[in-house]
Design an enzyme around this catalytic site. Structure first.
Site: not given
Ligand code: NAP
Ligand code: F7E
Length: 323
Positions: A12, A33, A84-85, A127, A129, A151
């Site tokens: 994203q 990848r 990241a995962q 994050s 988290e 995570y």
């Molecule tokens: P995302 O949509 O899940 O994208 C993750 C990216 O990491 C994808 O390009 C994925 O590649 C790559 N990736 C995962 N596992 C990999 C592996 N083993 N080797 C190489 N590439 C790998 O995440 P995002 O929402 O854009 O978030 C970007 C970063 O910000 C992440 O580090 C996430 O943890 C962090 N973050 C996100 C949020 C949020 O709310 N979105 C908030 C705080 C921090 P593939 O497409 O090949 O799977």
């Molecule tokens: O869950 C609750 C769940 O998976 C949000 C990642 O980008 O933001 C993200 O992590 C909340 C949690 O995001 C469902 O229990 C209820 O409390 O959308 P989520 P996350 O866990 O907050 C942080 C900042 C990151 O860094 C991470 O990479 O929603 N919830 N029902 C659910 N969550 C999911 N996924 N599915 C449900 O059905």
């Protein structure tokens, strides 16, 4: 022309950041990848409109030599380490690969930069988290970490590695502590996109229920395109550091659900069910960020309200069903 390297460019944030940097005149490189290059129509979908403007390099976050080679070829001025995962739920199921990708991957990128381009500015995707069971609300850069998932722990380790490379070797490393940020490009497994895509399907008569987990969890939800600007601003600041990026408002999953169904004039109570399978072994109950440091030093502020965000996501998913 400045060169930027993005890991996680297919995600994203990676897609939005690549578009943003192209707009700023950067030469944009991305690590993907190998399998992504073999199935571009599926795995490169978020960057398909800019594929002819960016350069992709196949490498594995699990392999130091492959990362080293790419960084040696590009010699970037700025590196945004987003790969990241990132799915918290999955980190409970597969702790080991989450650690491998998120900790070793970060270590490999930092180490290669130190060896090849120590002057390169580095961004680490921290994050909210990391705060987990936070002891204060709102959370700021000084709030103690108490992660509640593998995570979250992996991100704390990445945070410490990134800070340590700054303090030990003088690398210009910054850390964004980003709170949840969402968009029409959010993965379908995350709760906001699960809700917006289900609401669209229900409205179109393609589904009649939405099954979720904990509706009481509260998150600080912002709009992703604004958050990638904050990443760039961090690397333009001559003083590297840590920055919370958040809206300062928190809403429950139930409030998101209610708002999303309201966009299509439906009552959420007629469609939403809960199932324990979606609950987490340890939940993060409430997150709310204080981004005043980012506002003061970077001039960054969120612009999109919670209501607007929900509307953007639901309308986009509706449009995808009715192009
Ligand atoms: P995302 O949509 O899940 O994208 C993750 C990216 O990491 C994808 O390009 C994925 O590649 C790559 N990736 C995962 N596992 C990999 C592996 N083993 N080797 C190489 N590439 C790998 O995440 P995002 O929402 O854009 O978030 C970007 C970063 O910000 C992440 O580090 C996430 O943890 C962090 N973050 C996100 C949020 C949020 O709310 N979105 C908030 C705080 C921090 P593939 O497409 O090949 O799977
Ligand atoms: O869950 C609750 C769940 O998976 C949000 C990642 O980008 O933001 C993200 O992590 C909340 C949690 O995001 C469902 O229990 C209820 O409390 O959308 P989520 P996350 O866990 O907050 C942080 C900042 C990151 O860094 C991470 O990479 O929603 N919830 N029902 C659910 N969550 C999911 N996924 N599915 C449900 O059905």
């Amino acid at each position: 022309m400045k060169k930027a390297l993005i890991t996680g460019i297919t995600g994203q944030d990676g897609g939005y950041l690549a578009e943003f940097l192209l707009g700023k005149g950067y030469q944009v490189h991305g690590i993907v990848r190998r399998v992504a290059l073999e199935a571009p129509e599926y795995r490169l979908v978020r960057i398909k409109s800019i594929l002819d403007k960016i350069q992709l390099h196949a490498a594995s976050l699990e392999s130091y030599p492959s990362i080293f080679k790419v960084i040696q070829n590009i010699k970037p001025d700025e590196c945004y380490h987003l790969a990241a995962q990132s799915f918290v739920s999955y980190s409970f199921e597969d702790e080991f690969s989450t650690f491998n990708t998120n900790i070793n991957g970060t270590h490999f990128v930092l180490s290669a930069i130190k060896e090849i381009v120590p002057e390169c500015r580095f961004y680490f995707a921290g994050s909210s988290e990391m705060f987990g069971q936070a002891e204060e609300i709102p959370q700021n850069e000084l709030t103690r970490f108490h992660p509640r998932s593998v995570y979250g722990i992996s991100k704390v380790a990445g945070y410490e590695l990134t800070r340590n490379y700054r303090e030990s070797y003088g690398l210009k490393t910054s850390i964004g502590i980003l709170f949840n940020h969402e968009s029409p490009r959010r993965g379908y497994e995350f709760v906001t996109r699960k809700i917006s895509s289900s609401v669209a399907r229900i409205k179109q008569g393609l589904s009649d229920k939405l099954v979720l987990g904990n509706l009481d969890a509260k998150r600080d939800w912002g709009y992703a395109p604004e958050y990638v600007q904050a990443m760039w601003l961090m690397l333009q600041n001559d003083e590297p550091g840590e920055f919370v990026i958040a809206t300062g408002e928190t809403y429950s999953v139930q409030e998101f659900v209610k708002e999303a169904f309201a966009v299509v004039d439906l009552d959420w109570k007629d469609y939403v069910h809960t199932d324990p399978q979606y609950y987490r072994p340890a939940e993060v109950n409430i997150l709310c960020g204080d981004a005043s440091k980012a506002k003061k030093i970077l001039g960054w502020e969120p612009r999109t309200s919670f209501r607007e965000l929900v509307r953007i996501m639901v309308e986009s998913d509706l449009k995808a069903l009715n192009p």
